[in-house]
Each structure stands twice: as structure tokens, then as C-alpha cells.
Scaffold this motif. Structure first.
Motif, PDB file in Angstrom:
ATOM      1  N   ARG A 270       0.732  -1.235  -0.051  1.00 33.64           N
ATOM      2  CA  ARG A 270      -0.271  -0.351  -0.079  1.00 33.64           C
ATOM      3  C   ARG A 270       0.960   1.126   0.065  1.00 33.64           C
ATOM      4  NH1 ARG A 270      -4.701   1.717  -1.664  1.00 33.64           N
ATOM      5  NH2 ARG A 270      -5.559  -0.808  -1.104  1.00 33.64           N
ATOM      6  N   ALA A 271       1.485   1.563   0.475  1.00 27.82           N
ATOM      7  CA  ALA A 271       2.726   2.180   0.395  1.00 27.82           C
ATOM      8  C   ALA A 271       3.365   2.935  -0.281  1.00 27.82           C
ATOM      9  CB  ALA A 271       4.050   2.056   2.208  1.00 27.82           C
ATOM     10  N   ILE A 272       4.087   1.753  -0.782  1.00 31.19           N
ATOM     11  CA  ILE A 272       4.413   1.833  -2.288  1.00 31.19           C
ATOM     12  C   ILE A 272       3.221   1.784  -3.822  1.00 31.19           C
ATOM     13  CG2 ILE A 272       5.115   0.502  -4.612  1.00 31.19           C
ATOM     14  CD1 ILE A 272       6.638  -1.575  -2.452  1.00 31.19           C
ATOM     15  N   TYR A 273       2.227   1.202  -3.271  1.00 30.14           N
ATOM     16  CA  TYR A 273       1.058   2.328  -4.694  1.00 30.14           C
ATOM     17  C   TYR A 273       0.751   3.483  -4.296  1.00 30.14           C
ATOM     18  CZ  TYR A 273      -3.370   2.476  -6.401  1.00 30.14           C
ATOM     19  OH  TYR A 273      -4.436   2.622  -7.417  1.00 30.14           O
ATOM     20  N   ASP A 274       0.173   4.091  -3.006  1.00 26.22           N
ATOM     21  CA  ASP A 274       0.006   5.249  -2.119  1.00 26.22           C
ATOM     22  C   ASP A 274       1.684   6.404  -2.922  1.00 26.22           C
ATOM     23  OD1 ASP A 274      -2.363   4.858  -1.362  1.00 26.22           O
ATOM     24  OD2 ASP A 274      -1.138   4.633   0.473  1.00 26.22           O
ATOM     25  N   ALA A 275       2.452   5.931  -2.782  1.00 23.73           N
ATOM     26  CA  ALA A 275       3.574   6.946  -3.531  1.00 23.73           C
ATOM     27  C   ALA A 275       3.931   7.447  -4.814  1.00 23.73           C
ATOM     28  CB  ALA A 275       5.209   5.647  -2.825  1.00 23.73           C
ATOM     29  N   MET A 276       3.223   5.615  -5.627  1.00 25.46           N
ATOM     30  CA  MET A 276       3.180   5.388  -7.360  1.00 25.46           C
ATOM     31  C   MET A 276       1.711   7.109  -7.615  1.00 25.46           C
ATOM     32  SD  MET A 276       3.400   2.303  -8.309  1.00 25.46           S
ATOM     33  CE  MET A 276       3.738   2.163 -10.186  1.00 25.46           C
ATOM     34  N   LEU A 277       0.709   6.976  -6.767  1.00 29.63           N
ATOM     35  CA  LEU A 277      -0.270   7.594  -7.150  1.00 29.63           C
ATOM     36  C   LEU A 277      -0.060   9.403  -6.712  1.00 29.63           C
ATOM     37  CD1 LEU A 277      -3.540   5.790  -5.621  1.00 29.63           C
ATOM     38  CD2 LEU A 277      -2.234   6.241  -8.028  1.00 29.63           C
ATOM     39  N   ALA A 278       1.088   9.154  -5.377  1.00 32.73           N
ATOM     40  CA  ALA A 278       1.277  10.596  -5.014  1.00 32.73           C
ATOM     41  C   ALA A 278       2.198  11.281  -5.967  1.00 32.73           C
ATOM     42  CB  ALA A 278       1.863  10.847  -3.747  1.00 32.73           C
ATOM     43  N   GLY A 279       2.675  10.743  -7.131  1.00 30.63           N
ATOM     44  CA  GLY A 279       3.234  11.446  -8.018  1.00 30.63           C
ATOM     45  C   GLY A 279       5.099  11.157  -7.634  1.00 30.63           C
TER      46      GLY A 279
END
Length: 415
Positions: free
Chosen positions: A78-87
Motif C-alpha cells: 500500500r505504501a508503494i502504491y500510494d507513493a506512485m499515486l502521489a507522484g
């Protein structure tokens, strides 16, 4: 003009007249012929090559790789995914995101006996690149590296790739487990020795170097100027302590000590390719430069997964250690029931059983025979250094149910 794949050459001085003299070499030239000797001399045979033919066979229980069957925990994904979505998908700092490096420094300071400052941390794209950086940093062509074995075989290939040579110093197998005689290490060193490499806990043995032995190695390094490269990837996978002894406990920041580590094992992130190297603080800029010329930096959003692993992952680390301990007990209990098997002492760390088979002379053929008869994939001992030809390695980081099936099959195959 040269066409190396065919051996065809054209005299350039006649091209302007529209004519050319064409000469064919007597032997076609292969692309491989143009590869550096150091690369061509590395054996293509390895554990992956042995397993390749069985990758998609669902009947096989794969215990040959240093990888378990536990997926990366959701909070890290989830942290990796959120970091991607956050740019966070752009280039990163070459030593690693400063926040991540500080988190790592604080983590290591709390885990070990001596403080670790952020300037000593460089984030890498896995444990393998960390080892490659360590070897590139220390070894010139023609230099040699002392390798303490039995050991994971990739270090030998890395040294060869940079034009170095390897010298093996084998640990002694006793009733107390695998023991290192530092006098043998000292005797193997000469004026061209630039580094001593070992893993603690060991792969494939699970052996842990005592503090006394580590101090002897450090003293040897200080007297000779030889670098110590300590692979501590399995340091949290100890069955009787929170963390095994580390060179961070006994060395000074500017000692010639390099410590490599990875998120692959304790956090079950083998596919994410995330690791780190601890180095003298004076090398911070040098390490950044080396990263620039190799990977340009570790994948940015993966580093946010590493932050989550450290901040939230302690319970998962404990789970993984317990998971491996349970697997070790299942495997070793079964091995004790096989008369041909000799296991002097049960491993106290890591994820492997490294055992000897009476009457077996060719560990590769034995693994092929076992694969054919029992559908269990094991790694042959000869990959891990001279003297291990009668040994097999088994990874017990698997579910208890799968290990129980695998061991029943092995009992039949090795009876």
C-alpha cells in the motif's frame, strides 16, 4: 568497415570510387567472442539454470531458491502504491531519499550497540547491487578477495566481473556447527588481497560468526588495510536472539568495513529489489557517484515501501523469523529420520538446511534424480564452494503443510 558477426570487412579507402575489396575471414566471428574474458569465464551453470526446466511445473515443491512463499505484507504494498499515486515517480537522491536514510540510521542505531549516522547509509536496488558496489569500490583487476565458504555463489561471479580473483577459505564443520579459523584467513591473504567477504548468518549454512571471531577479522583488516565486506541480510532471522552480532557493534565509522543488507528476506520483498549498504561517512559522495553510473538511483516509490517496512514492520519480522523456525524444525526432524543424512547441528538462523548425504559424490546429479523421483527442488552443494560436493541445500521458508509433503517425498527418495 567491419561486420563482426560474419567476419566481413570492406576496405574503406575504396568506397569513394564505388568499388570495394571484400575479404572473408576463415572463421565466422560470434558476438560472444567480443565479450570480455572475465565475463566469458563465468560459468553459466547456477541454481536458476538447474530450476529453469521446472519453473511452470505445479507438481514440484521448489525448495532450491533463497525465497519463501510469503507475499509482501499489504501495508508495504500500500505504501508503494500510494507513493506512485502521489507522484513519487521521478529520479531520487542517489544515496537514497534523505528521510528514508535517516529512518534507516535510526533503525540501525536502535538495533545495534553503536550509533549509525545518515551519512553512512546508501540505498541500493537490492542486496546484489550493494555487493557489486562494495566490490567495485575495493577491487582492481588482478586483485583478490578472500571468500569465506560455504557461501552463496554469486559473490564469486561479481569478483570475476571486475577482473578480480577469489580465494576460498572454508569454515570447519564441527559438532558445534560451522566454525571459522581466522588464522587460515590471514594465511590466505597477500599483497593483492583487497577484501574479505563473508555472510553472517550464512547462506547456505546458517552459521553465525561470534563477536570474538568478528573482532579477530576486524583486527586483521586494520593491520593490513584489507576491507571487510559483511553480508548481514539474514541478521534478523535468528532463532535465539533479536539480531545476530554485527560489525556495526565493534567497528569505528571510518574503519574499512562495508555492510550490505536487504529487505528481501525479513520483509519478504524479494521482487521489490531494495537494499542498503553501510559505509564510512567519508564515502558518501563516492557512493552517490557510483550509484549515478550504475542505476541512477533506487526506484523512488519503492523507497516509500522501505520506510513503511521499518516503521510498521517489526511484528512482520518476528512472524517471518518464527515461520522459518517452524520450517527448520519440520525439516530437521525429518532429516534426523533419514540414515544417509548427516546434519551435525541444526541451524540457528536464516532459512536453510545444509546437509550431507552418505554415498553421494555428485550433488548436481543427486538433485536431478530427486527432482525426477520426488518432485522436490533442491540446490546442489557444489555451487557453494569446494568441499561441499556431498551436500544439498534446502530452503525451509515454506508453509508447514508443504514442507511436510516435501519431507515425506525426500524420505522415500533418500532411503
Amino acid at each position: 568497415m567491419i561486420y563482426p558477426l560474419t567476419g566481413l570487412s570492406i576496405r574503406a579507402n575504396q568506397m569513394s570510387s564505388g568499388q570495394s575489396d571484400i575479404m572473408l575471414s576463415s572463421q565466422p566471428q560470434m558476438a560472444l567472442d567480443g565479450v570480455r574474458n572475465q565475463i566469458r569465464s563465468i560459468p553459466l551453470e547456477n541454481i536458476a539454470a538447474l530450476a529453469k526446466s521446472a519453473f511452470n511445473n505445479k507438481e514440484i515443491i521448489p525448495l532450491w531458491f533463497g525465497e519463501g512463499d510469503v507475499t509482501t505484507p499489504e501495508f508495504i504494498g500500500r505504501a508503494i502504491y500510494d507513493a506512485m499515486l502521489a507522484g513519487n515517480t521521478f529520479y531520487s537522491h542517489q544515496n537514497g531519499i534523505p528521510e528514508f536514510r535517516q529512518i534507516m540510521a535510526d533503525y540501525l542505531t536502535g538495533l545495534n550497540a553503536a550509533p549509525v549516522e545518515m551519512a553512512r547509509i546508501t540505498v541500493t536496488s537490492g542486496g546484489m547491487p550493494a555487493i557489486m558496489l562494495a566490490v567495485q569500490l575495493t577491487v582492481n583487476a588482478g586483485d583478490n578477495v578472500i571468500i569465506i565458504d560455504p557461501v552463496w555463489p554469486n559473490i564469486t561471479g561479481i569478483v570475476q566481473m571486475v577482473g578480480g580473483q577469489t580465494r576460498s577459505v572454508r569454515m570447519d564443520l564441527t559438532d558445534d556447527g560451522w566454525i571459522l579459523d581466522v588464522e587460515k584467513v590471514a594465511a590466505a591473504c597477500d599483497g593483492r588481497t583487497k577484501a574479505i567477504f563473508f555472510a553472517s548468518p550464512g547462506n547456505p549454512t546458517g552459521a553465525v560468526l561470534s563477536v570474538e571471531v568478528q573482532k579477530q577479522l576486524l583486527d586483521l583488516g586494520r593491520k593490513t588495510g584489507i576491507w571487510i565486506i559483511s553480508d548481514e541480510v539474514y541478521c534478523r532471522m535468528s532463532f535465539d536472539q533479536i539480531v545476530v552480532p554485527s560489525f556495526l557493534d565493534i567497528s569505528e565509522p571510518e574503519d574499512r568495513v562495508l555492510i550490505v543488507n536487504s529487505f528481501s528476506k525479513s520483509w519478504s520483498m524479494t521482487g521489490s529489489r531494495l537494499g542498503w549498504i553501510v559505509h564510512p561517512p567519508s564515502l558518501e559522495a563516492t557512493m552517490a557517484l557510483m550509484v549515478q553510473y550504475t542505476t541512477s538511483g533506487t526506484t523512488t516509490y519503492l523507497q516509500y515501501g522501505g520506510m513503511a517496512a521499518i516503521r510498521e514492520g517489526e511484528e512482520f519480522v518476528k512472524f517471518m523469523t518464527g515461520y522459518c523456525r517452524k520450517g527448520m524444525e519440520i525439516v530437521c526432524d525429518a532429516l534426523d529420520e533419514i540414515p544417509r543424512v548427516t546434519l551435525r547441528r541444526r541451524p540457528t538462523a536464516a532459512m536453510y538446511a545444509f546437509f550431507e548425504i552418505d554415498g553421494m559424490e555428485d550433488s548436481k546429479q543427486a538433485c536431478l534424480d530427486i527432482l525426477e523421483s520426488s518432485k522436490v527442488g533442491l540446490a546442489p552443494g557444489y555451487f557453494f564452494g569446494k568441499g561441499s560436493e556431498k551436500f544439498l541445500r534446502l530452503c525451509f521458508c515454506r508453509s508447514p503443510e508443504q514442507l511436510q509433503v516435501a519431507m515425506e517425498r525426500l524420505k522415500a527418495a533418500l532411503r
